[in-house]
Structure formats: C-alpha cells, structure tokens
Design a protein around this motif. Structure first.
Motif, mmCIF file in Angstrom:
data_model
loop_
_atom_site.group_PDB
_atom_site.id
_atom_site.type_symbol
_atom_site.label_atom_id
_atom_site.label_comp_id
_atom_site.label_asym_id
_atom_site.label_seq_id
_atom_site.Cartn_x
_atom_site.Cartn_y
_atom_site.Cartn_z
ATOM 1 N N ALA A 32 0.858 -1.190 0.000
ATOM 2 C CA ALA A 32 0.000 0.000 0.000
ATOM 3 C C ALA A 32 0.891 1.235 0.000
ATOM 4 O O ALA A 32 1.953 1.241 0.619
ATOM 5 C CB ALA A 32 -0.922 0.015 1.207
ATOM 6 N N ASN A 64 -6.139 -2.203 -1.505
ATOM 7 C CA ASN A 64 -6.777 -1.047 -0.872
ATOM 8 C C ASN A 64 -7.786 -1.473 0.204
ATOM 9 O O ASN A 64 -8.620 -0.693 0.615
ATOM 10 C CB ASN A 64 -7.476 -0.190 -1.941
ATOM 11 C CG ASN A 64 -7.831 1.190 -1.438
ATOM 12 O OD1 ASN A 64 -7.064 1.823 -0.721
ATOM 13 N ND2 ASN A 64 -9.001 1.672 -1.823
ATOM 14 N N GLU A 68 -8.165 1.859 3.284
ATOM 15 C CA GLU A 68 -8.107 2.542 1.976
ATOM 16 C C GLU A 68 -6.776 3.255 1.785
ATOM 17 O O GLU A 68 -6.711 4.410 1.372
ATOM 18 C CB GLU A 68 -9.290 3.492 1.822
ATOM 19 C CG GLU A 68 -10.620 2.764 1.840
ATOM 20 C CD GLU A 68 -11.817 3.656 1.609
ATOM 21 O OE1 GLU A 68 -11.665 4.869 1.378
ATOM 22 O OE2 GLU A 68 -12.939 3.124 1.662
ATOM 23 N N ASP A 70 -4.370 2.476 -0.345
ATOM 24 C CA ASP A 70 -3.833 2.471 -1.708
ATOM 25 C C ASP A 70 -4.961 2.798 -2.690
ATOM 26 O O ASP A 70 -5.357 1.977 -3.521
ATOM 27 C CB ASP A 70 -3.189 1.132 -2.043
ATOM 28 C CG ASP A 70 -1.928 1.302 -2.882
ATOM 29 O OD1 ASP A 70 -1.658 2.425 -3.353
ATOM 30 O OD2 ASP A 70 -1.201 0.312 -3.062
#
Length: 162
Positions: A32, A64, A68, A70
């Motif tokens: 990420a 992701n 969240e 990425d």
C-alpha cells in the motif's frame, strides 16, 4: 493445485503465469502506498537488488482493503513506487486479498500458511509470504516484520536445487 497453476496481471496489464517463477525463491507482499509500513518498499528493494541474480523474486500486490491506503490507479501506484522507492521488482495490478473477491493467488497463500492464532485472513498491508523453489509456501510474516529481518530465511532457501 500448485502455486504455479495461477496467474496475475502486472501493473501494466500484462498477464503473467506463475510458472515464470518456477525454481525461484519468492517473497509475495500485499502493498500500500499510504501506510505506516510503506517505507518497507526501501528494504524490499534492497533485498531484491542483493538476491535477484540468485533466482529470487519479490512480487508486489497493491491492495486497498486496509484503511483505503492504496486508493490510486494502477498507473499512480506504479509511478509512486518508482519515484519514491525506485522499485524494480514486479508489481501487479491492485487486488483484494480477503473476502469473496480475494485474488486466487491470495486464496492459495492463505490456505497454505495461517497467520497469528491460525487465522487465514490477511490482517494488514505488507503481510509477506516466502515460497521455496518447489513452489511451497514455507513462511508467513506479519506486516510489522521488517523485510531485512527475514533475510536469513531467504538465504536458506536460495541454496541451489540438488
């Protein structure tokens, strides 16, 4: 079913069979770009540069699913990895690692190497799986384990095939 049965798309969209990695030692990592562990890209690249000529590969799979962290497109992720960490090991398209939409490679990995307290679920970004030259999952490492701390394990599996 063998690990080599699977395939995945590189971050540029090219489909790659895992048979391309037969007889290599692999470290597979869900990554990420905006995570507290993102700086591990630097140490992953260090390991890759040190051992890539000894049949060692790192396969990065952006995800992701955890906070969240990425959210970017595949193109944005590729650019981030190159500009910030000079990542040269193969990066694949963003995938899911848990749940009903988990990529088949991660379904395979988690079914062959349980995590803490026997859980199969990936807990966070930068969970690492070590695969020997025969395609067997030999170790699973928690996200907080720095890649350089597993170098001895990698070296153990880099010994030539007899």
């Amino acid at each position: 079913m063998s690990f080599y049965y699977h395939s995945a798309r590189l971050i540029n969209g090219e489909e790659v069979s895992m048979t391309n990695y037969k007889n290599k030692v692999l470290l597979i990592v869900n990554t990420a770009s905006k995570c507290g562990f993102t700086k591990q890209f630097k140490d992953l690249e260090t390991l890759y540069q040190k051992y890539k000529n000894k049949e060692f590969e790192i396969l990065g799979f952006p995800c992701n699913q955890f906070g969240e962290q990425d959210p970017g497109s595949n193109e944005e992720i590729a650019q981030f990895c190159t500009l910030n960490y000079n990542v040269s090991f193969p990066m694949f398209e963003k995938i899911e690692v848990n749940g009903e939409n988990a990529h088949p490679i991660y379904q395979y990995l988690t079914s062959h190497a349980a995590g803490f307290l026997g859980t199969k679920k990936i807990k966070w970004n930068f969970t690492k799986f070590l695969i020997n030259r025969q395609g067997e999952v030999v170790a699973r490492y928690a996200p907080n384990i720095n890649p350089l701390k597993i170098e001895k394990d990698i070296e153990k599996y880099l010994t030539p095939i007899n």
